[in-house]
Design a protein around this motif. Sequence first.
Motif, PDB file in Angstrom:
ATOM      1  N   GLU A 181       0.827  -1.208   0.000  1.00 33.71           N
ATOM      2  CA  GLU A 181       0.000   0.000   0.000  1.00 33.71           C
ATOM      3  C   GLU A 181       0.863   1.260   0.000  1.00 33.71           C
ATOM      4  O   GLU A 181       0.562   2.239  -0.692  1.00 33.71           O
ATOM      5  CB  GLU A 181      -0.955  -0.017   1.187  1.00 33.71           C
ATOM      6  N   ALA A 182       1.946   1.247   0.765  1.00 31.53           N
ATOM      7  CA  ALA A 182       2.855   2.394   0.790  1.00 31.53           C
ATOM      8  C   ALA A 182       3.556   2.560  -0.547  1.00 31.53           C
ATOM      9  O   ALA A 182       3.696   3.686  -1.054  1.00 31.53           O
ATOM     10  CB  ALA A 182       3.881   2.224   1.912  1.00 31.53           C
ATOM     11  N   LEU A 183       4.001   1.452  -1.153  1.00 32.19           N
ATOM     12  CA  LEU A 183       4.637   1.526  -2.474  1.00 32.19           C
ATOM     13  C   LEU A 183       3.654   2.037  -3.518  1.00 32.19           C
ATOM     14  O   LEU A 183       4.023   2.813  -4.407  1.00 32.19           O
ATOM     15  CB  LEU A 183       5.179   0.154  -2.886  1.00 32.19           C
ATOM     16  N   GLU A 184       2.416   1.633  -3.403  1.00 32.61           N
ATOM     17  CA  GLU A 184       1.374   2.085  -4.324  1.00 32.61           C
ATOM     18  C   GLU A 184       1.171   3.602  -4.201  1.00 32.61           C
ATOM     19  O   GLU A 184       1.087   4.307  -5.206  1.00 32.61           O
ATOM     20  CB  GLU A 184       0.083   1.328  -4.008  1.00 32.61           C
ATOM     21  N   ARG A 185       1.108   4.100  -2.959  1.00 33.42           N
ATOM     22  CA  ARG A 185       0.952   5.549  -2.743  1.00 33.42           C
ATOM     23  C   ARG A 185       2.157   6.316  -3.282  1.00 33.42           C
ATOM     24  O   ARG A 185       2.004   7.355  -3.937  1.00 33.42           O
ATOM     25  CB  ARG A 185       0.754   5.857  -1.261  1.00 33.42           C
ATOM     26  N   LEU A 186       3.372   5.819  -2.997  1.00 34.11           N
ATOM     27  CA  LEU A 186       4.574   6.492  -3.480  1.00 34.11           C
ATOM     28  C   LEU A 186       4.620   6.523  -5.010  1.00 34.11           C
ATOM     29  O   LEU A 186       4.995   7.520  -5.609  1.00 34.11           O
ATOM     30  CB  LEU A 186       5.828   5.815  -2.918  1.00 34.11           C
ATOM     31  N   THR A 187       4.222   5.414  -5.630  1.00 35.85           N
ATOM     32  CA  THR A 187       4.211   5.361  -7.097  1.00 35.85           C
ATOM     33  C   THR A 187       3.187   6.331  -7.658  1.00 35.85           C
ATOM     34  O   THR A 187       3.475   7.068  -8.617  1.00 35.85           O
ATOM     35  CB  THR A 187       3.900   3.931  -7.589  1.00 35.85           C
TER      36      THR A 187
ATOM     37  N   ALA B  36      14.305   2.264  -5.444  1.00 33.40           N
ATOM     38  CA  ALA B  36      14.286   3.671  -5.025  1.00 33.40           C
ATOM     39  C   ALA B  36      13.106   3.924  -4.089  1.00 33.40           C
ATOM     40  O   ALA B  36      13.232   4.649  -3.098  1.00 33.40           O
ATOM     41  CB  ALA B  36      14.217   4.588  -6.244  1.00 33.40           C
ATOM     42  N   LEU B  37      11.963   3.318  -4.394  1.00 33.25           N
ATOM     43  CA  LEU B  37      10.797   3.463  -3.521  1.00 33.25           C
ATOM     44  C   LEU B  37      11.030   2.780  -2.177  1.00 33.25           C
ATOM     45  O   LEU B  37      10.608   3.299  -1.139  1.00 33.25           O
ATOM     46  CB  LEU B  37       9.556   2.886  -4.204  1.00 33.25           C
ATOM     47  N   PHE B  38      11.719   1.626  -2.186  1.00 34.42           N
ATOM     48  CA  PHE B  38      12.079   0.957  -0.932  1.00 34.42           C
ATOM     49  C   PHE B  38      12.925   1.888  -0.074  1.00 34.42           C
ATOM     50  O   PHE B  38      12.726   1.990   1.132  1.00 34.42           O
ATOM     51  CB  PHE B  38      12.865  -0.329  -1.220  1.00 34.42           C
ATOM     52  N   GLU B  39      13.898   2.538  -0.691  1.00 34.26           N
ATOM     53  CA  GLU B  39      14.771   3.445   0.064  1.00 34.26           C
ATOM     54  C   GLU B  39      13.978   4.603   0.633  1.00 34.26           C
ATOM     55  O   GLU B  39      14.215   5.024   1.769  1.00 34.26           O
ATOM     56  CB  GLU B  39      15.935   3.939  -0.797  1.00 34.26           C
TER      57      GLU B  39
ATOM     58  N   GLN C  45      13.060  -3.501   8.172  1.00 31.24           N
ATOM     59  CA  GLN C  45      13.679  -4.548   7.370  1.00 31.24           C
ATOM     60  C   GLN C  45      12.822  -4.805   6.135  1.00 31.24           C
ATOM     61  O   GLN C  45      11.723  -5.336   6.244  1.00 31.24           O
ATOM     62  CB  GLN C  45      13.809  -5.844   8.179  1.00 31.24           C
ATOM     63  N   LEU C  46      13.312  -4.409   4.968  1.00 31.46           N
ATOM     64  CA  LEU C  46      12.664  -4.723   3.699  1.00 31.46           C
ATOM     65  C   LEU C  46      13.672  -5.506   2.868  1.00 31.46           C
ATOM     66  O   LEU C  46      14.788  -5.046   2.656  1.00 31.46           O
ATOM     67  CB  LEU C  46      12.262  -3.449   2.953  1.00 31.46           C
ATOM     68  N   ASN C  47      13.275  -6.664   2.398  1.00 31.27           N
ATOM     69  CA  ASN C  47      14.163  -7.530   1.636  1.00 31.27           C
ATOM     70  C   ASN C  47      14.236  -7.035   0.191  1.00 31.27           C
ATOM     71  O   ASN C  47      13.243  -7.070  -0.531  1.00 31.27           O
ATOM     72  CB  ASN C  47      13.641  -8.969   1.689  1.00 31.27           C
ATOM     73  N   ASN C  48      15.416  -6.584  -0.235  1.00 38.61           N
ATOM     74  CA  ASN C  48      15.583  -6.096  -1.604  1.00 38.61           C
ATOM     75  C   ASN C  48      15.267  -7.164  -2.643  1.00 38.61           C
ATOM     76  O   ASN C  48      14.982  -6.834  -3.789  1.00 38.61           O
ATOM     77  CB  ASN C  48      16.998  -5.561  -1.832  1.00 38.61           C
ATOM     78  N   ASN C  49      15.319  -8.444  -2.255  1.00 38.48           N
ATOM     79  CA  ASN C  49      14.974  -9.503  -3.198  1.00 38.48           C
ATOM     80  C   ASN C  49      13.500  -9.463  -3.584  1.00 38.48           C
ATOM     81  O   ASN C  49      13.102 -10.078  -4.565  1.00 38.48           O
ATOM     82  CB  ASN C  49      15.303 -10.880  -2.617  1.00 38.48           C
ATOM     83  N   PHE C  50      12.678  -8.748  -2.824  1.00 33.65           N
ATOM     84  CA  PHE C  50      11.251  -8.666  -3.112  1.00 33.65           C
ATOM     85  C   PHE C  50      10.897  -7.545  -4.078  1.00 33.65           C
ATOM     86  O   PHE C  50       9.752  -7.437  -4.502  1.00 33.65           O
ATOM     87  CB  PHE C  50      10.442  -8.486  -1.822  1.00 33.65           C
ATOM     88  N   THR C  51      11.846  -6.693  -4.427  1.00 37.05           N
ATOM     89  CA  THR C  51      11.505  -5.540  -5.267  1.00 37.05           C
ATOM     90  C   THR C  51      10.942  -5.952  -6.624  1.00 37.05           C
ATOM     91  O   THR C  51      10.007  -5.328  -7.113  1.00 37.05           O
ATOM     92  CB  THR C  51      12.711  -4.603  -5.468  1.00 37.05           C
ATOM     93  N   SER C  52      11.495  -7.002  -7.221  1.00 32.79           N
ATOM     94  CA  SER C  52      10.983  -7.418  -8.534  1.00 32.79           C
ATOM     95  C   SER C  52       9.548  -7.920  -8.426  1.00 32.79           C
ATOM     96  O   SER C  52       8.744  -7.717  -9.341  1.00 32.79           O
ATOM     97  CB  SER C  52      11.875  -8.490  -9.148  1.00 32.79           C
TER      98      SER C  52
END
Length: 124
Positions: free
Chosen positions: A37-43, A58-61, A77-84
């Motif tokens: 939901e946060a990534l959706e708002r940022l996008t 970039a959105l994770f950061e 803790q956000l796993n960068n492997n989940f970005t894709s």
Amino acid sequence: MELPLELGEQEGDQGGVEPTLDERFDNFHAVNPWVYEALERLTAQWVVAGGGRIGVKALFEQLRWLSPELANGEPLQLNNNFTSRYARLLRARHPEWCDVFELRRLRAGERDNECSTLDDMDQV
């Protein structure tokens, strides 16, 4: 933007079998829907502001920067492997954003649905 500051617990032992990245993502996403939901708002903010392409990393950061600590004092803790996986989910739920996120081919054996629709379990 206010974000919830708790990450849910992830499932325990898988009986000695290492869960796949897709399984770990599906579990994390189910327990922590606020991250999507946060990534959706940022996008959405990025698109409305006239931004072009952007990477989910970039959105994770930005998410990490906006929420530096959880309620219990632990770092976010956000796993960068989940970005894709998040990029694919964002594109599937918002086809109008297909040009916002560039996707690379996933490794063999992993889901790769480019700008596809969701299945009956809301998964890409």
